[in-house]
Design a protein around this motif. Structure first.
Motif, PDB file in Angstrom:
ATOM      1  N   ALA A 161      -6.088  10.022  -3.396  1.00  0.00           N
ATOM      2  CA  ALA A 161      -6.783   9.127  -2.475  1.00  0.00           C
ATOM      3  C   ALA A 161      -7.214   7.831  -3.165  1.00  0.00           C
ATOM      4  CB  ALA A 161      -7.981   9.827  -1.854  1.00  0.00           C
ATOM      5  N   GLY A 162      -7.747   7.923  -4.364  1.00  0.00           N
ATOM      6  CA  GLY A 162      -8.164   6.720  -5.084  1.00  0.00           C
ATOM      7  C   GLY A 162      -6.992   5.815  -5.399  1.00  0.00           C
ATOM      8  N   TRP A 163      -5.876   6.408  -5.788  1.00  0.00           N
ATOM      9  CA  TRP A 163      -4.676   5.634  -6.079  1.00  0.00           C
ATOM     10  C   TRP A 163      -4.171   4.941  -4.818  1.00  0.00           C
ATOM     11  CZ3 TRP A 163       0.409   6.240  -4.308  1.00  0.00           C
ATOM     12  CH2 TRP A 163       1.370   5.480  -4.976  1.00  0.00           C
ATOM     13  N   LEU A 164      -4.183   5.651  -3.686  1.00  0.00           N
ATOM     14  CA  LEU A 164      -3.705   5.076  -2.433  1.00  0.00           C
ATOM     15  C   LEU A 164      -4.646   3.999  -1.890  1.00  0.00           C
ATOM     16  CD1 LEU A 164      -2.453   8.366  -0.776  1.00  0.00           C
ATOM     17  CD2 LEU A 164      -1.028   6.510  -1.650  1.00  0.00           C
ATOM     18  N   ASP A 165      -5.937   4.131  -2.170  1.00  0.00           N
ATOM     19  CA  ASP A 165      -6.902   3.132  -1.719  1.00  0.00           C
ATOM     20  C   ASP A 165      -6.954   1.894  -2.611  1.00  0.00           C
ATOM     21  OD1 ASP A 165      -7.897   4.320   0.608  1.00  0.00           O
ATOM     22  OD2 ASP A 165      -9.354   5.523  -0.510  1.00  0.00           O
ATOM     23  N   ALA A 166      -6.498   2.017  -3.848  1.00  0.00           N
ATOM     24  CA  ALA A 166      -6.652   0.940  -4.829  1.00  0.00           C
ATOM     25  C   ALA A 166      -6.149  -0.424  -4.360  1.00  0.00           C
ATOM     26  CB  ALA A 166      -5.995   1.325  -6.152  1.00  0.00           C
ATOM     27  N   PRO A 167      -4.957  -0.542  -3.767  1.00  0.00           N
ATOM     28  CA  PRO A 167      -4.483  -1.884  -3.402  1.00  0.00           C
ATOM     29  C   PRO A 167      -5.385  -2.636  -2.425  1.00  0.00           C
ATOM     30  CG  PRO A 167      -2.674  -0.331  -3.360  1.00  0.00           C
ATOM     31  CD  PRO A 167      -3.934   0.475  -3.546  1.00  0.00           C
ATOM     32  N   SER A 168      -6.154  -1.931  -1.633  1.00  0.00           N
ATOM     33  CA  SER A 168      -7.025  -2.614  -0.669  1.00  0.00           C
ATOM     34  C   SER A 168      -8.085  -3.466  -1.361  1.00  0.00           C
ATOM     35  CB  SER A 168      -7.678  -1.614   0.286  1.00  0.00           C
ATOM     36  OG  SER A 168      -8.589  -0.790  -0.412  1.00  0.00           O
ATOM     37  N   GLY A 169      -8.342  -3.211  -2.632  1.00  0.00           N
ATOM     38  CA  GLY A 169      -9.317  -4.003  -3.382  1.00  0.00           C
ATOM     39  C   GLY A 169      -8.707  -5.088  -4.243  1.00  0.00           C
ATOM     40  N   TRP A 170      -7.408  -5.276  -4.195  1.00  0.00           N
ATOM     41  CA  TRP A 170      -6.736  -6.261  -5.026  1.00  0.00           C
ATOM     42  C   TRP A 170      -6.743  -7.639  -4.362  1.00  0.00           C
ATOM     43  CZ3 TRP A 170      -1.813  -2.917  -6.350  1.00  0.00           C
ATOM     44  CH2 TRP A 170      -2.206  -1.832  -7.137  1.00  0.00           C
ATOM     45  N   ALA A 171      -7.858  -8.327  -4.464  1.00  0.00           N
ATOM     46  CA  ALA A 171      -8.028  -9.639  -3.815  1.00  0.00           C
ATOM     47  C   ALA A 171      -7.046 -10.686  -4.331  1.00  0.00           C
ATOM     48  CB  ALA A 171      -9.464 -10.131  -4.007  1.00  0.00           C
ATOM     49  N   ALA A 172      -6.465 -10.476  -5.490  1.00  0.00           N
ATOM     50  CA  ALA A 172      -5.477 -11.425  -6.015  1.00  0.00           C
ATOM     51  C   ALA A 172      -4.257 -11.536  -5.098  1.00  0.00           C
ATOM     52  CB  ALA A 172      -5.041 -10.997  -7.414  1.00  0.00           C
ATOM     53  N   LEU A 173      -4.068 -10.563  -4.213  1.00  0.00           N
ATOM     54  CA  LEU A 173      -2.947 -10.603  -3.273  1.00  0.00           C
ATOM     55  C   LEU A 173      -3.223 -11.500  -2.066  1.00  0.00           C
ATOM     56  CD1 LEU A 173      -2.010  -6.804  -3.231  1.00  0.00           C
ATOM     57  CD2 LEU A 173      -0.828  -8.645  -4.441  1.00  0.00           C
ATOM     58  N   ASP A 174      -4.463 -11.911  -1.892  1.00  0.00           N
ATOM     59  CA  ASP A 174      -4.848 -12.653  -0.687  1.00  0.00           C
ATOM     60  C   ASP A 174      -4.095 -13.966  -0.466  1.00  0.00           C
ATOM     61  OD1 ASP A 174      -6.484 -10.576   0.014  1.00  0.00           O
ATOM     62  OD2 ASP A 174      -8.358 -11.604  -0.513  1.00  0.00           O
ATOM     63  N   PRO A 175      -3.872 -14.806  -1.485  1.00  0.00           N
ATOM     64  CA  PRO A 175      -3.137 -16.052  -1.204  1.00  0.00           C
ATOM     65  C   PRO A 175      -1.739 -15.802  -0.625  1.00  0.00           C
ATOM     66  CG  PRO A 175      -4.264 -16.232  -3.307  1.00  0.00           C
ATOM     67  CD  PRO A 175      -4.398 -14.793  -2.859  1.00  0.00           C
ATOM     68  N   ALA A 176      -0.991 -14.870  -1.216  1.00  0.00           N
ATOM     69  CA  ALA A 176       0.332 -14.548  -0.680  1.00  0.00           C
ATOM     70  C   ALA A 176       0.211 -13.923   0.704  1.00  0.00           C
ATOM     71  CB  ALA A 176       1.068 -13.609  -1.628  1.00  0.00           C
ATOM     72  N   SER A 177      -0.771 -13.059   0.866  1.00  0.00           N
ATOM     73  CA  SER A 177      -0.988 -12.401   2.142  1.00  0.00           C
ATOM     74  C   SER A 177      -1.309 -13.411   3.241  1.00  0.00           C
ATOM     75  CB  SER A 177      -2.126 -11.381   2.010  1.00  0.00           C
ATOM     76  OG  SER A 177      -2.408 -10.791   3.249  1.00  0.00           O
ATOM     77  N   GLU A 178      -2.175 -14.347   2.944  1.00  0.00           N
ATOM     78  CA  GLU A 178      -2.542 -15.358   3.946  1.00  0.00           C
ATOM     79  C   GLU A 178      -1.350 -16.224   4.327  1.00  0.00           C
ATOM     80  OE1 GLU A 178      -5.255 -15.581   5.782  1.00  0.00           O
ATOM     81  OE2 GLU A 178      -5.947 -13.772   4.758  1.00  0.00           O
ATOM     82  N   ARG A 179      -0.531 -16.581   3.337  1.00  0.00           N
ATOM     83  CA  ARG A 179       0.653 -17.406   3.624  1.00  0.00           C
ATOM     84  C   ARG A 179       1.613 -16.651   4.540  1.00  0.00           C
ATOM     85  NH1 ARG A 179       2.647 -19.790  -1.375  1.00  0.00           N
ATOM     86  NH2 ARG A 179       1.054 -21.300  -0.895  1.00  0.00           N
ATOM     87  N   LEU A 180       1.895 -15.393   4.205  1.00  0.00           N
ATOM     88  CA  LEU A 180       2.786 -14.582   5.039  1.00  0.00           C
ATOM     89  C   LEU A 180       2.200 -14.351   6.428  1.00  0.00           C
ATOM     90  CD1 LEU A 180       3.885 -11.939   2.407  1.00  0.00           C
ATOM     91  CD2 LEU A 180       5.407 -13.520   3.606  1.00  0.00           C
TER      92      LEU A 180
END
Length: 184
Positions: free
Chosen positions: A15-34
């Motif tokens: 569960a912790g491994w599967l939840d981990a990406p939700s806290g990776w704010a460094a992905l936000d710029p790419a996410s917002e662009r997409l």
């Protein structure tokens, strides 16, 4: 009740491994662009790909084609039977990636920022899996031309299936435990 437990059982160590990406704010710029790009897709197209007409998300159904083909190819490989069929299944699975991606991105565009992070990691995993399957297909075709055993194609296919299964675990976790923001 914690969504990571089943009737009195302990929290899964995954569960912790599967939840981990939700806290990776460094992905936000790419996410917002997409996300911005996907918002430019006309609403009727998004609705069709989202499955509004069906009353059910299309992505879970559509992903069965590539995953099923790649699993079947791997089973044929394990049995050391029908390399031609395994090669064809690998190629058909690759064709199925496009509609799976289209429906997945449309679903992804409805998620919260945290959920989109998990979805983005899921998508990167699927791209890696498709690349491995593409390399598998190339190796299988080369083996068919030269009349040699498709050993490297088999190993690349197994690696691709393993990566796809790992990415699918993230996608399933997102769909069933991170509670998507929007339903149909």
């Amino acid at each position: 009740m914690d969504v990571h437990t089943f009737s009195g059982s302990r929290r899964s160590p995954l569960a912790g491994w599967l939840d981990a990406p939700s806290g990776w704010a460094a992905l936000d710029p790419a996410s917002e662009r997409l996300h911005g790009m996907l918002q430019q897709v006309p609403q009727p197209v998004r609705d069709a790909l989202h499955g509004v007409w069906l009353g059910h998300h299309l992505h879970p159904a559509v992903v069965q084609l590539p995953v099923g083909c790649w699993l079947s190819a791997t089973l044929l490989d394990a049995a050391c039977t029908s390399p031609d069929a395994a090669r064809r299944l690998t190629g058909i699975g690759l064709i199925g990636v496009a509609p799976a991606a289209w429906t997945g991105w449309v679903d992804w565009s409805t998620l919260t920022a945290e959920q989109r992070r998990t979805g983005l990691v899921h998508a990167v995993g699927i791209v890696a899996a498709a690349a491995l399957q593409g390399a598998s297909l190339a190796a299988r075709c080369r083996a068919a031309r030269t009349g040699t055993a498709p050993t490297s194609g088999r190993l690349l296919g197994l690696a691709g299936l393993t990566v796809a299964a790992t990415a699918a675990a993230l996608g399933g976790h997102l769909a069933h435990h991170q509670e998507p923001a929007e339903s149909l």
